[in-house]
Write a protein that holds these residues in place. Structure first.
Motif, PDB file in Angstrom:
ATOM      1  N   SER A  37       0.827  -1.214   0.000  1.00  0.00           N
ATOM      2  CA  SER A  37       0.000   0.000   0.000  1.00  0.00           C
ATOM      3  C   SER A  37       0.859   1.262   0.000  1.00  0.00           C
ATOM      4  O   SER A  37       0.489   2.278   0.588  1.00  0.00           O
ATOM      5  CB  SER A  37      -0.933  -0.001   1.208  1.00  0.00           C
ATOM      6  OG  SER A  37      -0.174  -0.085   2.407  1.00  0.00           O
ATOM      7  N   ASN A  38       1.985   1.196  -0.672  1.00  0.00           N
ATOM      8  CA  ASN A  38       2.903   2.333  -0.735  1.00  0.00           C
ATOM      9  C   ASN A  38       2.248   3.479  -1.507  1.00  0.00           C
ATOM     10  O   ASN A  38       1.978   3.374  -2.704  1.00  0.00           O
ATOM     11  CB  ASN A  38       4.205   1.904  -1.410  1.00  0.00           C
ATOM     12  CG  ASN A  38       5.314   2.925  -1.204  1.00  0.00           C
ATOM     13  OD1 ASN A  38       5.088   4.123  -1.212  1.00  0.00           O
ATOM     14  ND2 ASN A  38       6.527   2.421  -1.020  1.00  0.00           N
ATOM     15  N   LYS A  39       1.999   4.602  -0.824  1.00  0.00           N
ATOM     16  CA  LYS A  39       1.299   5.730  -1.440  1.00  0.00           C
ATOM     17  C   LYS A  39       2.132   6.439  -2.497  1.00  0.00           C
ATOM     18  O   LYS A  39       1.597   7.191  -3.313  1.00  0.00           O
ATOM     19  CB  LYS A  39       0.873   6.724  -0.350  1.00  0.00           C
ATOM     20  CG  LYS A  39      -0.130   6.158   0.637  1.00  0.00           C
ATOM     21  CD  LYS A  39      -1.400   5.714  -0.073  1.00  0.00           C
ATOM     22  CE  LYS A  39      -2.479   5.255   0.902  1.00  0.00           C
ATOM     23  NZ  LYS A  39      -2.185   3.945   1.496  1.00  0.00           N
ATOM     24  N   ALA A  40       3.435   6.188  -2.511  1.00  0.00           N
ATOM     25  CA  ALA A  40       4.275   6.801  -3.538  1.00  0.00           C
ATOM     26  C   ALA A  40       3.905   6.303  -4.926  1.00  0.00           C
ATOM     27  O   ALA A  40       4.091   7.013  -5.926  1.00  0.00           O
ATOM     28  CB  ALA A  40       5.749   6.508  -3.255  1.00  0.00           C
ATOM     29  N   ALA A  41       3.350   5.091  -5.012  1.00  0.00           N
ATOM     30  CA  ALA A  41       2.993   4.520  -6.310  1.00  0.00           C
ATOM     31  C   ALA A  41       1.961   5.381  -7.028  1.00  0.00           C
ATOM     32  O   ALA A  41       2.040   5.579  -8.253  1.00  0.00           O
ATOM     33  CB  ALA A  41       2.457   3.102  -6.124  1.00  0.00           C
TER      34      ALA A  41
END
Length: 677
Positions: A37-41
């Motif tokens: 769930s890495n928001k940087a993606a």
């Protein structure tokens, strides 16, 4: 000056290539990011699409209504076949390049909020970037081989996105259905490409379908029977991707994916790929085949519009609306209204994307209420909504603008493009038999049906009282238009649904820049009485239909469609198409597969098992024979020889008495032998 123009063309090609590859880079980066769930993606993908959109604007400004730019190089050689790979930038390419990136950008921004709490946030944006790369590459490649490769990648990436929530059984069934139906179209496209190459000995799109197209030359003709096969294969591909009858049933089921995915697929990407393919290879169709396209497109538009009348699922209504509008585009291609078809493709992208994003916000808010008060309802069912315009004013206004554009009322972009198709359909039917006139009449009726189901949707969702109160009168509506990502995208798309983006003239579609970019292809007379009668009649009656829907569902002072009528039954049962497929295709295939499984398990496997058991039995018999008969006989002979040897050894011991005893025994034996004989 010539060197300067060449430098500009080279820069344009590089910018177009960069616009295509940036989402691919985002895809690779997102794969390498840690965590699910890495928001940087989300921001990596959004930034890539933003830059891609800016580059597409530059490419569009350099190539639109100017000389086309085509650059390629040898890719590989097999025998005498030389295959090149390159980029072709003409009006069609740059329009689609700009359109795809312009629609993908608000969808990405919207998705950063919509998917914020999803545990597979990174995977979502990874798939989304790969999908955008596939679609952007599809619209600029210059070879049918490359076109087919990216055509397949678009289908594959859409399969991943539709089944994104793979823990839901319906999502799995939906993406399988979409995948299988699109494989039918892919077989048709591959067949057509092979036939085209065999006849023309090239895969180059510009040579085949450009200004000096080989397919228009009398020196190159597809043999009669193979012409129909090639065009039939292309139609299968178009029908599968753009959801035309009879391969349209996958599209409503594709609503099981995230709503933001539905917005992207239904607006300007996957479903638009079929219309784009038709525009690419348009010269290969003759007049008879174009009539078939017109008939199927008109029927699809009418059928889907009738189905949308009785659907209660918000996203399925919009899905059938998409099928109907795509039918308008295919019909326009069939009647020779090439420019109007592409014009409607461009306008439809914005208002359909807007309506799906509105649907996502509404469903999201109703889902919150459902979870908060533990209600047993379907958050997508419009029968449980109502009265939301007071709590969600921006969403309501955006939906209203998108709905009016879909209906095609004045001052919207949909008015310009849809009226262009309707007018040219009547022009096309002029002087032909009454059968041909059924097509423009069918399109006219479909536009009025569109007005009714759009009005019904808006009224059911935003007007009246909030119907969930009947489940719990203490419900408090803690809902709003949502995060800034929602507001920004709705505002942008709503502005794009109005006429100034496409034309400075709010009424005459001939002044639209998209139409003017392709008007030379239509060859239709655009100055006649239809330009007055059709817009006036369509819009006046559409307004009356909208008022009728308002009177039915808000004021309850008018009668809806009779539920006992044939049209209502066909609409409610979705024209029985899926039931027909299940009964006459799916069930026979399943029965055949089960029969084949039974034969394989009980006859083929049974015979093999019988051979196995027989072999084992024979081997056991052979083993017993070897052990007790063959080995027993050998052991008997050995024991006999050993016994005789042991017996004879006693007579060779060196003792005189044994020798005498032996001589006596021999003499007695001889004596007895003589006596007996």
């Amino acid at each position: 000056m010539e060197n300067f123009l060449q430098a500009i063309d080279t820069l344009t090609i590089r910018f177009a290539l960069a616009a295509v590859l940036l989402p691919l880079f985002a895809f690779v980066i997102n794969i390498c990011l840690p965590g699910k769930s890495n928001k940087a993606a989300g921001w990596v993908s959004t930034l890539a699409v933003l830059v891609s959109c800016a580059l597409s604007v530059f490419v569009f400004s350099r190539a639109w209504n100017q000389h086309q730019v085509h650059q390629g190089q040898l890719w590989f050689t097999i025998g005498n076949i030389k295959l090149s790979a390159g980029i072709l930038l003409n009006n069609l390419s740059v329009l689609m390049l700009l359109l795809v990136s312009l629609i993908a950008l608000p969808v990405h921004i919207y998705s950063t909020a919509y998917m914020n709490n999803d545990e597979n946030y990174k995977r979502y944006f990874t798939y989304l970037s790969f999908f955008c790369f596939s679609m952007l590459a599809l619209v600029v490649v210059d070879s049918l081989v490359l076109f087919y490769i990216f055509w397949e990648l678009v289908g594959f990436s859409s399969y991943l996105l539709i089944g994104f929530w793979f823990t839901r059984p319906k999502a799995i069934l939906a993406n399988k259905k979409a995948f299988i139906m699109n494989r039918i179209g892919d077989v048709g496209l591959l067949t057509a490409i092979i036939i085209i190459y065999v006849v023309f000995r090239t895969f180059d799109i510009e040579q085949l379908f450009g200004a000096n197209a080989l397919v228009r030359s009398t020196a190159f003709q597809v043999p009669g029977g193979w012409q129909y096969v090639a065009c039939g294969g292309i139609f299968l591909a178009v029908a599968a991707k753009s959801a035309q009858f009879p391969l349209h049933t996958w599209l409503p089921d594709a609503m099981e994916g995230p709503t933001s995915v539905s917005a992207l697929i239904h607006a300007a990407t996957m479903v638009a790929a079929g219309v784009f393919l038709l525009a690419r290879v348009y010269p290969i169709f003759d007049s008879q085949e174009l009539v078939v396209l017109a008939v199927i497109g008109c029927f699809t538009a009418f059928m889907a519009a009738t189905i949308a009348l009785t659907q209660n699922d918000l996203k399925r209504i919009l899905a059938y609306s998409t099928i109907s509008q795509l039918g308008f585009m295919i019909m326009a291609m069939g009647i020779g209204a090439y420019a109007s078809s592409l014009f409607h493709l461009a306008t439809h992208a914005f208002f359909k994307c807007l309506l799906f994003l509105v649907a996502g916000i509404v469903i999201h808010q109703v889902q919150h209420i459902k979870d908060e008060y533990q209600l047993d309802i379907d958050p997508q069912n419009i029968l449980y909504m109502g009265g939301l315009r007071k709590k969600m004013p921006l969403t309501f206004i955006a939906c209203l603008i998108g709905g009016l554009a879909l209906v095609g009322l004045p001052l919207t972009s949909g008015y310009l493009s849809k009226d262009g198709i309707l007018i040219q359909s009547f022009e096309w039917a002029e002087g032909k038999s009454w059968l041909f006139k059924l097509i423009p009449i069918g399109a006219l009726i479909t536009s009025w049906l569109t007005a009714f189901y759009v009005a019904r949707l808006i009224v059911k969702v935003f007007f009246g009282e909030f119907r969930l109160m009947q489940f719990n009168p203490h419900i408090k509506l803690h809902i709003s238009d949502g995060a800034w990502q929602y507001r920004l995208t709705l505002l942008f798309l709503a502005i794009c649904c109005l006429f100034p983006l496409f034309s400075l003239h709010p009424v005459l579609y001939e002044h639209a820049w998209v139409f003017s970019g392709f008007s030379r292809i239509t060859g239709l007379d655009r100055v006649n009485i239809y330009h007055t009668i059709i817009p006036a009649g369509v819009n006046i009656f559409s307004i009356l239909v909208i008022y009728w829907a308002y009177a039915v569902y808000v004021r309850q002072k008018a009668l809806p469609f009779p539920e006992s009528g044939l049209l209502f039954k066909l609409s409610y049962q979705e024209w029985y198409v899926d039931k027909f497929y299940n009964r006459f295709i799916v069930m026979p295939v399943m029965t055949l597969s089960k029969t084949a499984q039974w034969i394989d398990r009980n006859i083929i496997d049974g015979f093999i098992h019988l051979l196995q058991r027989t072999g084992i039995l024979l081997s056991k018999i052979a083993e017993w024979t070897d052990r007790y008969i063959v080995d027993g006989l050998l052991h008997l002979i050995a024991d006999l020889v050993l016994g005789i040897g042991n017996f004879a050894r006693n007579f060779q011991g060196g003792k005189v008495q044994y020798y005498l005893f032996s001589m006596l025994a021999i003499i007695l034996a001889i004596f007895l032998f003589k006596i007996l004989i």
